[in-house]
Design a protein around this motif. Sequence first.
Motif, short mmCIF file in Angstrom:
data_model
loop_
_atom_site.label_atom_id
_atom_site.label_comp_id
_atom_site.label_asym_id
_atom_site.label_seq_id
_atom_site.Cartn_x
_atom_site.Cartn_y
_atom_site.Cartn_z
N GLU A 141 0.77 -1.16 -0.01
CA GLU A 141 0.10 0.03 -0.21
C GLU A 141 0.96 1.32 -0.05
O GLU A 141 0.34 2.32 -0.64
N GLY A 142 1.86 1.37 0.96
CA GLY A 142 3.00 2.49 0.71
C GLY A 142 3.22 2.92 -0.52
O GLY A 142 3.07 3.97 -1.20
N LEU A 143 3.91 1.98 -1.36
CA LEU A 143 4.46 2.29 -2.71
C LEU A 143 3.12 2.27 -3.74
O LEU A 143 3.21 3.43 -4.62
N ALA A 144 2.08 1.88 -3.51
CA ALA A 144 0.76 2.10 -4.50
C ALA A 144 0.39 3.32 -4.17
O ALA A 144 -0.35 4.01 -5.13
N ILE A 145 0.37 4.08 -2.95
CA ILE A 145 -0.14 5.07 -2.81
C ILE A 145 0.83 6.45 -3.36
O ILE A 145 0.31 7.35 -3.89
N ILE A 146 2.04 6.23 -3.35
CA ILE A 146 2.91 7.23 -3.60
C ILE A 146 3.65 7.28 -4.91
O ILE A 146 3.87 8.23 -5.35
N ASN A 147 3.29 6.17 -5.66
CA ASN A 147 3.76 5.93 -7.06
C ASN A 147 2.77 6.18 -7.83
O ASN A 147 2.53 5.29 -8.66
N GLY A 148 2.56 7.45 -8.26
CA GLY A 148 1.69 7.93 -9.36
C GLY A 148 1.74 9.28 -9.80
O GLY A 148 2.38 10.05 -9.02
N THR A 149 0.95 9.68 -10.60
CA THR A 149 0.83 11.15 -11.13
C THR A 149 -0.36 11.91 -10.56
O THR A 149 -0.66 12.90 -11.20
N SER A 150 -0.89 11.37 -9.55
CA SER A 150 -2.10 11.94 -9.18
C SER A 150 -1.96 13.33 -8.38
O SER A 150 -2.99 13.99 -8.59
N ALA A 151 -1.03 14.05 -8.12
CA ALA A 151 -0.60 15.17 -7.68
C ALA A 151 -0.96 16.10 -8.81
O ALA A 151 -1.68 17.06 -8.96
N MET A 152 0.02 15.86 -9.80
CA MET A 152 -0.04 17.02 -11.21
C MET A 152 -1.31 16.74 -11.74
O MET A 152 -1.81 17.53 -12.38
N THR A 153 -1.97 15.30 -11.78
CA THR A 153 -3.17 15.16 -12.46
C THR A 153 -4.26 15.81 -11.79
O THR A 153 -5.10 16.28 -12.60
N VAL A 191 -7.83 13.62 -18.57
CA VAL A 191 -8.64 12.43 -18.15
C VAL A 191 -8.59 11.16 -18.30
O VAL A 191 -8.75 10.50 -17.82
N ASN A 192 -7.64 10.96 -19.59
CA ASN A 192 -7.19 9.77 -19.82
C ASN A 192 -6.25 9.31 -18.83
O ASN A 192 -6.11 8.28 -18.28
N GLU A 193 -5.22 10.41 -18.25
CA GLU A 193 -4.34 10.00 -17.19
C GLU A 193 -5.01 9.66 -15.87
O GLU A 193 -4.85 8.72 -15.06
N VAL A 194 -6.20 10.26 -15.45
CA VAL A 194 -6.91 10.22 -14.37
C VAL A 194 -7.54 8.72 -14.29
O VAL A 194 -7.37 8.12 -13.25
N ASN A 195 -7.90 8.30 -15.57
CA ASN A 195 -8.50 6.93 -15.63
C ASN A 195 -7.46 5.79 -16.19
O ASN A 195 -7.82 4.73 -16.61
N SER A 196 -6.04 6.11 -15.78
CA SER A 196 -4.92 5.22 -16.16
C SER A 196 -4.46 4.55 -15.13
O SER A 196 -4.31 5.18 -14.01
N VAL A 197 -3.90 3.55 -15.19
CA VAL A 197 -2.84 2.88 -13.99
C VAL A 197 -1.59 3.67 -14.07
O VAL A 197 -0.99 3.28 -15.09
N ASN A 198 -1.14 4.33 -13.01
CA ASN A 198 0.11 5.05 -13.30
C ASN A 198 1.08 4.99 -12.04
O ASN A 198 1.92 5.69 -11.50
N ASP A 199 0.87 3.63 -11.50
CA ASP A 199 2.06 3.15 -10.57
C ASP A 199 2.90 2.01 -11.30
O ASP A 199 2.76 1.50 -12.33
N ASN A 200 3.79 1.60 -10.22
CA ASN A 200 4.66 0.64 -10.66
C ASN A 200 5.12 -0.31 -9.57
O ASN A 200 5.26 0.30 -8.45
N PRO A 201 5.17 -1.69 -9.81
CA PRO A 201 4.72 -2.41 -10.93
C PRO A 201 3.11 -2.61 -10.87
O PRO A 201 2.35 -2.09 -10.23
N VAL A 202 2.85 -2.75 -12.24
CA VAL A 202 1.35 -3.03 -12.50
C VAL A 202 1.18 -4.52 -12.25
O VAL A 202 1.68 -5.47 -12.54
N ILE A 203 0.02 -4.75 -11.33
CA ILE A 203 -0.38 -5.78 -10.82
C ILE A 203 -1.54 -6.35 -11.73
O ILE A 203 -2.62 -5.64 -11.75
N ASP A 204 -1.38 -7.34 -12.56
CA ASP A 204 -2.27 -7.76 -13.62
C ASP A 204 -2.87 -9.06 -13.27
O ASP A 204 -2.40 -10.34 -13.49
N HIS A 205 -3.87 -9.09 -12.54
CA HIS A 205 -4.47 -10.37 -11.95
C HIS A 205 -5.09 -11.12 -13.21
O HIS A 205 -5.43 -12.45 -13.06
N GLU A 206 -5.60 -10.35 -14.30
CA GLU A 206 -6.37 -11.20 -15.37
C GLU A 206 -5.12 -11.90 -16.14
O GLU A 206 -5.48 -13.03 -16.74
#
Length: 519
Positions: free
Chosen positions: A187-199, A314-329
Amino acid sequence: MKSIPEKHFTLSDFEEVIFKGKKVKLQDAVIKRIEENHAFLKNFSSNKLIYGINTGFGPMAQYKVSEENLLQLQYNLIRSHSSGSGKLMEPMLVKSLMMARLGSIMQGYSGVHPQVVEVLQELINKDVYPCIYEHGGVGASGDLVQLAHLGLVLIGEGEVIYEDKVQPTEEVFKRLNITPLSIHVREGLAIINGTSAMTGVGMVNLIQAKKLLHWSLLLSAITNEVVEAYDDHFSHELNVVKRHFGQNKVSEILRDLLKGSKLIRSREEHLYDAEKTDREIFTDKVQEYYSLRCITQILGPIYDTIRHAEETVVNEVNSVNDNPVIDHENKNVFHGGNFHGDYISLEMDKLKIAVTRLAMLSERQLNYLLNEKLNQKFPPFANLGVLGLNFGMQGMQFPATSTVAENQTLSFPMYVHSIPNNNDNQDIVSMGCNGALITKKVIDNSFEVLTIQAGTLLQVIDYANFGDKLAPVSKKMYKKLRELFPKFVEDVAPYKKLKAVKTFLENTDPFVEVKSESI
């Protein structure tokens, strides 16, 4: 309460929550997807080396972290990166930031426990704003520092702004019965690792830039009215041969705004009549100055820039922007750089250049109205008093000019300001949050410039007694603005009235106000 679409936010969703106080509610399908993704990661990560789960971060990733320290690792990440400085972000920007982080995590590729989005939803709905500082991340491994301060509050630490006061998070959570987030896997990395402040800041910028554009169109239309301009420069026939969407849309809007005006003149009627043109010199200009005649060509590209920026952000808001990407599918974990903020950084630079240009147009139209040698219609500085003794709008022109100059300096792009850091692990960065915050400043400045143009228009309308000749839309907005900025003859200190007008412009979309379906 607004139910969040399963996987998609719009600009209007942000506007309703941030500016109109709507609440958000996660759909059951969103929670279910996040639960499935989290369960997959817990199972998949056993006996594997996965960045940010059992390794250090950034250039420290070559160090493996022991099993008993995995949860502490996430807490350490949040606390160590809560190192922001400078001013606190405005509450509406923080709310937008939280909405943007929610938009990314609810896609279901972050591997987090559902409690993350549940606490985020509570903070948004209860108007609890984490104290997040403007100076922080470089926008490449995400907005690390700004989002770490969000993470600090989510785990119940740090400070929040609640009821307009900075207060300890722990006290506010107890009062509102909010349970702090517990770390489960990453959860720590998933919260801070993204573009959500600028977005998040970018979404607010777009909402306000659209209002600015609408006000610029309306004030430009009224300016053309009061100088009794000709109608062909915004005609369909002239603009359709220039094949830009924005230009043609702007001309269409101007035609709609000016319907019913008794001041706009027809060139055929005034300059194509042999009897009226049988002379050597004309007192009326055959063509208006560019700030009046070239509105469709100037505001057209600004319209297009805002439109494209909205699509990207808006595309960025609805994008996965953390690392790594966890793809359960696909039953895998993918390492890469979706946290990189170049898309937002570039769009914010383009947006602030466009908004600066809009403010420049306003300042030139203002100068035309205030300079009697140019307009040859109105007294100097729209002065309704005694020339020499009174000053009219003279003192108000200076802040408009100086503010435009500041915008011009601020418009140098952040996108090309990459400085390597993090032991050169982050060797090319976006500076996207810096760019978004500077764009916010440019937009705020531009409302000040348009405020002074609006005040000047009110004065010249009264001087020329044009109130009953204005187009219906212009007349409606004239009356609303006159309530905030009354007619003055004797000199008075105008700063409080100017502030009231600016607040009105910032909080009002004139096209919504006039309820014109075609605009």
